[in-house]
Write a protein that holds these residues in place. Sequence first.
Motif, PDB file in Angstrom:
ATOM      1  N   VAL A   1       5.098 -11.976  -0.652  1.00 40.08           N
ATOM      2  CA  VAL A   1       5.616 -10.597  -0.586  1.00 40.08           C
ATOM      3  C   VAL A   1       5.106  -9.962   0.714  1.00 40.08           C
ATOM      4  CG1 VAL A   1       5.636  -8.336  -1.717  1.00 40.08           C
ATOM      5  CG2 VAL A   1       5.570 -10.439  -3.095  1.00 40.08           C
ATOM      6  N   THR A   2       6.033  -9.439   1.524  1.00 43.84           N
ATOM      7  CA  THR A   2       5.637  -8.909   2.847  1.00 43.84           C
ATOM      8  C   THR A   2       5.718  -7.394   2.974  1.00 43.84           C
ATOM      9  OG1 THR A   2       7.899  -9.227   3.597  1.00 43.84           O
ATOM     10  CG2 THR A   2       6.313 -10.981   4.114  1.00 43.84           C
ATOM     11  N   GLN A   3       6.670  -6.760   2.281  1.00 43.31           N
ATOM     12  CA  GLN A   3       6.847  -5.306   2.452  1.00 43.31           C
ATOM     13  C   GLN A   3       7.890  -4.795   1.459  1.00 43.31           C
ATOM     14  OE1 GLN A   3       8.961  -5.493   6.525  1.00 43.31           O
ATOM     15  NE2 GLN A   3      10.261  -4.158   5.302  1.00 43.31           N
ATOM     16  N   PRO A   4       7.893  -3.466   1.214  1.00 41.55           N
ATOM     17  CA  PRO A   4       8.987  -2.894   0.416  1.00 41.55           C
ATOM     18  C   PRO A   4      10.292  -2.927   1.211  1.00 41.55           C
ATOM     19  CG  PRO A   4       7.091  -1.408   0.503  1.00 41.55           C
ATOM     20  CD  PRO A   4       6.861  -2.467   1.531  1.00 41.55           C
ATOM     21  N   ARG A   5      11.396  -2.685   0.513  1.00 46.19           N
ATOM     22  CA  ARG A   5      12.705  -2.524   1.162  1.00 46.19           C
ATOM     23  C   ARG A   5      12.628  -1.382   2.171  1.00 46.19           C
ATOM     24  NH1 ARG A   5      18.136  -2.308  -1.062  1.00 46.19           N
ATOM     25  NH2 ARG A   5      17.314  -2.807  -3.109  1.00 46.19           N
ATOM     26  N   VAL A   6      13.341  -1.505   3.280  1.00 41.44           N
ATOM     27  CA  VAL A   6      13.410  -0.416   4.255  1.00 41.44           C
ATOM     28  C   VAL A   6      14.476   0.566   3.766  1.00 41.44           C
ATOM     29  CG1 VAL A   6      13.972   0.136   6.654  1.00 41.44           C
ATOM     30  CG2 VAL A   6      12.857  -2.026   6.095  1.00 41.44           C
ATOM     31  N   THR A   7      14.121   1.846   3.705  1.00 35.44           N
ATOM     32  CA  THR A   7      15.120   2.809   3.222  1.00 35.44           C
ATOM     33  C   THR A   7      16.217   2.927   4.254  1.00 35.44           C
ATOM     34  OG1 THR A   7      13.991   4.590   4.288  1.00 35.44           O
ATOM     35  CG2 THR A   7      13.519   4.261   1.966  1.00 35.44           C
ATOM     36  N   CYS A   8      17.425   2.804   3.814  1.00 36.97           N
ATOM     37  CA  CYS A   8      18.540   2.870   4.753  1.00 36.97           C
ATOM     38  C   CYS A   8      19.780   3.267   3.986  1.00 36.97           C
ATOM     39  CB  CYS A   8      18.619   1.540   5.469  1.00 36.97           C
ATOM     40  SG  CYS A   8      20.176   0.750   5.439  1.00 36.97           S
ATOM     41  N   TYR A   9      20.698   3.944   4.684  1.00 35.24           N
ATOM     42  CA  TYR A   9      21.863   4.538   4.024  1.00 35.24           C
ATOM     43  C   TYR A   9      22.791   3.496   3.413  1.00 35.24           C
ATOM     44  CZ  TYR A   9      24.638   3.073   8.063  1.00 35.24           C
ATOM     45  OH  TYR A   9      25.274   2.324   9.021  1.00 35.24           O
ATOM     46  N   ARG A  10      22.681   2.211   3.881  1.00 35.69           N
ATOM     47  CA  ARG A  10      23.693   1.239   3.465  1.00 35.69           C
ATOM     48  C   ARG A  10      23.621   0.900   1.979  1.00 35.69           C
ATOM     49  NH1 ARG A  10      22.636  -1.543   9.128  1.00 35.69           N
ATOM     50  NH2 ARG A  10      20.693  -0.530   8.642  1.00 35.69           N
ATOM     51  N   VAL A  11      22.428   0.964   1.374  1.00 34.17           N
ATOM     52  CA  VAL A  11      22.376   0.678  -0.069  1.00 34.17           C
ATOM     53  C   VAL A  11      23.071   1.805  -0.844  1.00 34.17           C
ATOM     54  CG1 VAL A  11      20.063   1.676  -0.388  1.00 34.17           C
ATOM     55  CG2 VAL A  11      20.879  -0.030  -1.976  1.00 34.17           C
ATOM     56  N   GLY A  12      22.964   3.052  -0.338  1.00 35.53           N
ATOM     57  CA  GLY A  12      23.671   4.181  -0.955  1.00 35.53           C
ATOM     58  C   GLY A  12      25.172   4.042  -0.811  1.00 35.53           C
ATOM     59  N   MET A  13      25.568   3.534   0.350  1.00 32.05           N
ATOM     60  CA  MET A  13      26.984   3.303   0.624  1.00 32.05           C
ATOM     61  C   MET A  13      27.540   2.235  -0.330  1.00 32.05           C
ATOM     62  SD  MET A  13      27.852   2.050   4.410  1.00 32.05           S
ATOM     63  CE  MET A  13      28.992   0.742   4.580  1.00 32.05           C
ATOM     64  N   ARG A  14      26.765   1.165  -0.546  1.00 34.66           N
ATOM     65  CA  ARG A  14      27.192   0.055  -1.417  1.00 34.66           C
ATOM     66  C   ARG A  14      27.401   0.549  -2.849  1.00 34.66           C
ATOM     67  NH1 ARG A  14      28.836  -3.278  -4.479  1.00 34.66           N
ATOM     68  NH2 ARG A  14      28.056  -5.396  -4.844  1.00 34.66           N
ATOM     69  N   LEU A  15      26.508   1.457  -3.284  1.00 38.28           N
ATOM     70  CA  LEU A  15      26.591   1.948  -4.661  1.00 38.28           C
ATOM     71  C   LEU A  15      27.528   3.143  -4.800  1.00 38.28           C
ATOM     72  CD1 LEU A  15      24.266   0.263  -5.995  1.00 38.28           C
ATOM     73  CD2 LEU A  15      23.531   2.401  -7.018  1.00 38.28           C
TER      74      LEU A  15
ATOM     75  N   HIS B   1       9.894   5.367  -7.149  1.00 42.25           N
ATOM     76  CA  HIS B   1       8.975   4.222  -6.990  1.00 42.25           C
ATOM     77  C   HIS B   1       9.620   2.896  -7.379  1.00 42.25           C
ATOM     78  CE1 HIS B   1       5.826   7.180  -6.306  1.00 42.25           C
ATOM     79  NE2 HIS B   1       6.289   7.831  -7.359  1.00 42.25           N
ATOM     80  N   ARG B   2      10.908   2.725  -7.018  1.00 41.08           N
ATOM     81  CA  ARG B   2      11.609   1.476  -7.332  1.00 41.08           C
ATOM     82  C   ARG B   2      12.344   0.943  -6.102  1.00 41.08           C
ATOM     83  NH1 ARG B   2      12.252   0.376 -12.706  1.00 41.08           N
ATOM     84  NH2 ARG B   2      11.483   1.977 -14.139  1.00 41.08           N
ATOM     85  N   PRO B   3      11.610   0.682  -5.000  1.00 39.63           N
ATOM     86  CA  PRO B   3      12.317   0.272  -3.779  1.00 39.63           C
ATOM     87  C   PRO B   3      12.802  -1.177  -3.789  1.00 39.63           C
ATOM     88  CG  PRO B   3       9.941   0.308  -3.390  1.00 39.63           C
ATOM     89  CD  PRO B   3      10.168   0.850  -4.782  1.00 39.63           C
ATOM     90  N   GLY B   4      12.110  -2.085  -4.520  1.00 44.11           N
ATOM     91  CA  GLY B   4      12.352  -3.522  -4.331  1.00 44.11           C
ATOM     92  C   GLY B   4      11.535  -4.005  -3.136  1.00 44.11           C
ATOM     93  N   PHE B   5      11.555  -5.312  -2.892  1.00 47.96           N
ATOM     94  CA  PHE B   5      10.679  -5.824  -1.828  1.00 47.96           C
ATOM     95  C   PHE B   5      11.246  -7.078  -1.177  1.00 47.96           C
ATOM     96  CE2 PHE B   5       9.281  -7.263  -6.003  1.00 47.96           C
ATOM     97  CZ  PHE B   5       9.205  -8.641  -5.854  1.00 47.96           C
ATOM     98  N   TYR B   6      10.641  -7.392  -0.030  1.00 49.96           N
ATOM     99  CA  TYR B   6      11.058  -8.575   0.736  1.00 49.96           C
ATOM    100  C   TYR B   6      10.052  -9.706   0.567  1.00 49.96           C
ATOM    101  CZ  TYR B   6      14.774  -6.273   3.361  1.00 49.96           C
ATOM    102  OH  TYR B   6      15.936  -5.665   3.722  1.00 49.96           O
ATOM    103  N   LEU B   7      10.589 -10.929   0.688  1.00 54.77           N
ATOM    104  CA  LEU B   7       9.764 -12.137   0.650  1.00 54.77           C
ATOM    105  C   LEU B   7       9.891 -12.897   1.963  1.00 54.77           C
ATOM    106  CD1 LEU B   7      10.834 -13.593  -2.833  1.00 54.77           C
ATOM    107  CD2 LEU B   7       8.757 -12.282  -2.320  1.00 54.77           C
ATOM    108  N   ARG B   8       8.782 -13.500   2.347  1.00 56.35           N
ATOM    109  CA  ARG B   8       8.765 -14.465   3.440  1.00 56.35           C
ATOM    110  C   ARG B   8       8.787 -15.846   2.791  1.00 56.35           C
ATOM    111  NH1 ARG B   8       4.521 -16.718   6.871  1.00 56.35           N
ATOM    112  NH2 ARG B   8       2.856 -16.110   5.448  1.00 56.35           N
ATOM    113  N   VAL B   9       9.441 -16.809   3.403  1.00 47.30           N
ATOM    114  CA  VAL B   9       9.533 -18.145   2.814  1.00 47.30           C
ATOM    115  C   VAL B   9       8.358 -18.978   3.329  1.00 47.30           C
ATOM    116  CG1 VAL B   9      10.979 -20.206   2.551  1.00 47.30           C
ATOM    117  CG2 VAL B   9      12.039 -17.938   2.736  1.00 47.30           C
ATOM    118  N   ILE B  10       7.469 -19.357   2.420  1.00 48.08           N
ATOM    119  CA  ILE B  10       6.304 -20.178   2.798  1.00 48.08           C
ATOM    120  C   ILE B  10       6.720 -21.657   2.807  1.00 48.08           C
ATOM    121  CG2 ILE B  10       3.943 -20.866   2.146  1.00 48.08           C
ATOM    122  CD1 ILE B  10       3.960 -17.981   2.756  1.00 48.08           C
TER     123      ILE B  10
END
Length: 588
Positions: free
Chosen positions: A115-129, A142-151
């Motif tokens: 786990v590397t970081q939370p989702r970056v807030t950006c308008y595109r997820v609002g646009m998708r929904l 407090h529900r951003p979701g998160f990113y993974l790095r592939v080990i």
Amino acid sequence: MTAKLLSVNVGMPKDVSWQGRTVHTGVWKHPVTGPRLVRRLNVDGDGQGDLQGHGGEQRAVLVYQIESYAHWQEHFGRSDFEYGQFGENFTVDGLPDDEVCVGDRYRIGEAEFEVTQPRVTCYRVGMRLGEPELPALLVSHHRPGFYLRVITEGVVRAGDAIVKTRTGPGALSVADIDALLYLPGRDPDKLRRALAIPALSPGWQQSFRDMATAAGPAGAAEAGPRAEAWPGFRPLRVTGLVHETPSVLSVELEAADGGALPAAEAGQYLTLRVGGAGDPPPVRSYSLSSAPGASAYRVSVKREEHGLVSRYLHAGLRVGAVLEVAAPRGDFVLVPGDGPVVLVSAGVGATPVMAMLHRLAAERTARPVWWIHAARNRSEHLFAQEAHALLRDLPEAHEHIFYTAKNGATGDGSSDSGDGVRAEVHRGRPGLESMAGLGLPAEASAYLCGPAPFMDAMRATLTTIGLADDRIHTELFGALAAINPGLTARPAVAPHQPPGEPGTGPLITFARSGLSVRWSPRHRSVLDLADACDVQTRWSCRTGVCHTCTTPLLAGDVAYAPDPLEPPPAGEVLICCATPRHDLVLDL
Ligand SMILES: Cc1cc2nc3c(=O)[nH]c(=O)nc-3n(C[C@H](O)[C@H](O)[C@H](O)COP(=O)(O)OP(=O)(O)OC[C@H]3O[C@@H](n4cnc5c(N)ncnc54)[C@H](O)[C@@H]3O)c2cc1C
Ligand code: FES
């Protein structure tokens, strides 16, 4: 309960119409059946439209949990969500944002992730929904979701168990880290702990480092908002007019009531509302060219061939006239220190660096100072004597003048000695070869002002010579470069009135763009109005979270809807969620 991978979702970027523009985005993800190989940069068949904000090694896989689906279905009263709805690659059962910690590792199928970081807030997820406020809600709920790095690369499939293989150091959950960046009331202890998590992505580490510096005693004065000397506009009287060159007029201004004027910082600018030049009165900014502590302000205005305000000031301004002026502001100011200073300008761009030179001379600085100025020819050489006289009084000063017009130089390579300072005169533009020959020290701080192409070329030249990019400061006499993530490029259009019926509401003045527009409630926000006028804008979330749209407010008052998660500093406004209460003057 064991966490489980419910769905693997992929989607390649595509062009989507949005508010009359085209967005290139990979936020539309759809479930796949069967096994999928996850590689270091992507799940096979997946892609991102804007690699500035998404994707890459640190953000290879986006995760969102099904428990949050239920939360948002209830919140929006909807039941139409499908896997991949939140732009995620992995829809998971378990792994809540308030339990998963940055640095945790998980094995899913053959692959292992970190786990590397939370989702970056950006308008595109609002646009998708179809829910534009969603970016702000993801943070505030407090529900951003998160990113993974592939080990370890490998195959995953829906139904795979998710097994934790390591707990991240610092015990800071995704929700904690997200709140630390975006929400007020930061805990300095958590900030320190976040900075000690090696797995946290470099981008977030940098943001936290910037915050830590700003919060610390040394950074507080530098990074905090500068106090305004007066609110809105106040009348200043013209007390002197000086033709510096055939095309540049200096205007001296004193308080109309005879009172003292607050000192500006060297490099700051004034904004003038010029009643006689048009209706509504046009607003333009001019850098102060005077000594910071002088009893009068001085601005120096170049006459533009078709320019509304500059032509008026050159032709119509008289001593005794009164102009409406907003307080000095701007962040292009001398950073305290004792290293060498390089002041570089072209044409009328000499104004803010002239103020800096005055400041250094007044301090009788021991810092080595380089004054590098490009002018068309000797007659267009702005502040020639004034700068030379100031440099003469400094213990270590270097003066280099470049005459760029053909036949512009008289006395190429000559030096005006006799008074202690050698003024080297060069023919042609200050290119890499001539600049490399000046002996600029790599540890110098540089301040550049001139036309945008000049500054781009000069920044590249200075970094090639060895100056650090973060010690090169620039001032642009116009709209700042746009930040419009995901929008496809289109030809530049000059700012204009918005299409459709003219508004009848408060007057919104975009000072850098030279445009005044009546507000209409058909615009959702000041940012929407600016977009409709092709005013150059900077934004990311468009819902009051990321502060990318922070804009200095020179006059007026706004209301917010939705309320920003953290208010902007005093004297600034988040235009993406602001509507005007009264007439506004914005530094945009
Ligand atoms: C922070 C800041 C500091 C600044 N400091 C200075 C300073 O120290 N000195 C200074 O001189 N300026 C400075 N400026 C620029 C200044 O604010 C104005 O933009 C400038 O004076 C031009 O304004 P204007 O009303 O004369 O031109 P505008 O009427 O706004 O026109 C803008 C440009 O378009 C061109 N134009 C307009 N109409 C036409 C047409 N029909 N055909 C072709 N071209 C056209 C004009 O020639 C001009 O170049 C600064 C700007 C900023 C943002
Ligand atoms: S664009 Fe993010 S706060 Fe305005």
